[in-house]
Design a protein around this motif. Sequence first.
Motif, short mmCIF file in Angstrom:
data_model
loop_
_atom_site.label_atom_id
_atom_site.label_comp_id
_atom_site.label_asym_id
_atom_site.label_seq_id
_atom_site.Cartn_x
_atom_site.Cartn_y
_atom_site.Cartn_z
N PRO A 35 -11.95 22.74 -2.66
CA PRO A 35 -11.79 22.77 -1.20
C PRO A 35 -12.72 23.79 -0.56
N SER A 36 -13.23 23.43 0.60
CA SER A 36 -14.15 24.21 1.44
C SER A 36 -15.59 24.15 0.94
N GLN A 37 -15.81 23.58 -0.24
CA GLN A 37 -17.17 23.49 -0.75
C GLN A 37 -17.85 22.20 -0.28
N THR A 38 -19.05 21.96 -0.81
CA THR A 38 -19.85 20.82 -0.37
C THR A 38 -19.90 19.75 -1.44
N LEU A 39 -19.60 18.54 -1.03
CA LEU A 39 -19.71 17.36 -1.89
C LEU A 39 -21.15 16.86 -1.81
N GLY A 61 -38.83 -0.60 3.74
CA GLY A 61 -38.24 -0.82 5.06
C GLY A 61 -37.36 -2.05 5.13
N GLY A 62 -36.73 -2.20 6.30
CA GLY A 62 -35.91 -3.38 6.54
C GLY A 62 -34.46 -3.21 6.21
N TYR A 63 -34.11 -2.20 5.45
CA TYR A 63 -32.73 -1.98 5.04
C TYR A 63 -32.25 -0.59 5.43
N TYR A 64 -30.95 -0.49 5.57
CA TYR A 64 -30.31 0.76 5.93
C TYR A 64 -29.45 1.19 4.74
N TRP A 65 -29.78 2.32 4.18
CA TRP A 65 -29.18 2.78 2.95
C TRP A 65 -27.95 3.60 3.30
N SER A 66 -26.81 3.11 2.82
CA SER A 66 -25.52 3.52 3.39
C SER A 66 -24.60 4.16 2.37
N TRP A 67 -23.69 4.95 2.91
CA TRP A 67 -22.57 5.49 2.15
C TRP A 67 -21.26 5.00 2.77
N ILE A 68 -20.36 4.60 1.91
CA ILE A 68 -19.04 4.09 2.30
C ILE A 68 -18.04 4.70 1.32
N ARG A 69 -16.85 5.04 1.81
CA ARG A 69 -15.85 5.59 0.90
C ARG A 69 -14.54 4.84 1.02
N GLN A 70 -13.74 5.02 0.00
CA GLN A 70 -12.44 4.35 -0.07
C GLN A 70 -11.42 5.34 -0.62
N HIS A 71 -10.50 5.75 0.23
CA HIS A 71 -9.44 6.63 -0.22
C HIS A 71 -8.56 5.88 -1.21
N PRO A 72 -7.93 6.59 -2.14
CA PRO A 72 -7.14 5.92 -3.19
C PRO A 72 -6.13 4.94 -2.62
N GLY A 73 -6.23 3.71 -3.04
CA GLY A 73 -5.29 2.68 -2.60
C GLY A 73 -5.45 2.24 -1.16
N THR A 81 -11.93 18.84 2.12
CA THR A 81 -10.50 19.07 1.90
C THR A 81 -9.97 17.93 1.02
N ALA A 82 -8.70 18.00 0.72
CA ALA A 82 -8.09 16.96 -0.11
C ALA A 82 -8.23 15.59 0.54
N ALA A 83 -8.34 15.56 1.84
CA ALA A 83 -8.49 14.29 2.56
C ALA A 83 -9.82 13.60 2.29
N ASP A 84 -10.74 14.33 1.67
CA ASP A 84 -12.03 13.74 1.31
C ASP A 84 -12.03 13.16 -0.09
N THR A 85 -10.92 13.27 -0.79
CA THR A 85 -10.80 12.64 -2.10
C THR A 85 -10.88 11.13 -1.94
N ALA A 86 -11.83 10.52 -2.62
CA ALA A 86 -12.06 9.09 -2.43
C ALA A 86 -13.06 8.60 -3.47
N VAL A 87 -13.17 7.29 -3.57
CA VAL A 87 -14.29 6.69 -4.28
C VAL A 87 -15.41 6.53 -3.27
N TYR A 88 -16.57 7.04 -3.62
CA TYR A 88 -17.74 6.98 -2.75
C TYR A 88 -18.69 5.92 -3.28
N THR A 133 -12.87 13.94 -6.48
CA THR A 133 -11.58 14.56 -6.23
C THR A 133 -11.80 15.96 -5.69
N VAL A 134 -11.13 16.28 -4.60
CA VAL A 134 -11.20 17.62 -4.03
C VAL A 134 -9.94 18.36 -4.43
N SER A 135 -10.11 19.37 -5.26
CA SER A 135 -8.97 20.12 -5.77
C SER A 135 -9.44 21.45 -6.32
#
Lengths: 127, 103
Positions: free
Chosen positions: A14-18, A32-44, A88-95, A124-126
Amino acid sequence: QVQLQESGPGLVKPSQTLSLTCAVSGDSISSGGYYWSWIRQHPGKGLEWIGYIYYSGRTNYNPSLKSRITISVDTSKNHFSLRLNSVTAADTAVYYCARALGYCTTTRCDPRWFDPWGQGTLVTVSS
Amino acid sequence: ETVLTQSPATLSLSPGERATLSCRASQSVSSFLAWYQQKPGQAPRLLIYDTSNRATGIPARFSGSGSGTDFTLTISSLEPEDFAVYYCQYPYSFGQGTKLEIK
């Protein structure tokens, strides 16, 4: 065949950088032509778009995360990266990283669809 | 921001049956709506783009339709491998998903 592969620590305090990197093969980010993206999914849970970067360095971020996010691109290594500060713990997810075809108006560019996706990496943020 | 609402949350059907999944947008949107399939432990896979176009390698039993605020993903005859979670997307928003389970 275009493939994307995420890499980075699976545990962040917690408080550190992912920090995650997405290596792209089978396509050149600088073409070019594409947008390189990040998407996350919180558990469940469902999917949340984080942001994208164009090969030129132009970015667009989710307003809810904008103050904590930096997405960068290294065209020489054909990869792009995500940094998420003050986690924070709320950032725990599959990225996931994904390639998006975009459509642009005079004022904005939006992702049209995301394909392909990386396999995803659980962060996992812990303490 | 466009909010996408999917229904039903869970759909229980048997192999061979027809599945109809709904995605409703909070405001009228363009045809650039997409559908994804996600199986446990896997990344989402693009099924349909631009409302009705099947992605490469997607079987013909999958079809998409709709306009304005109402969009539909139809699976004409369910195969065992189709039981998964399905999401709609436009452009930065995803629906909450519909879980298609075996009855």
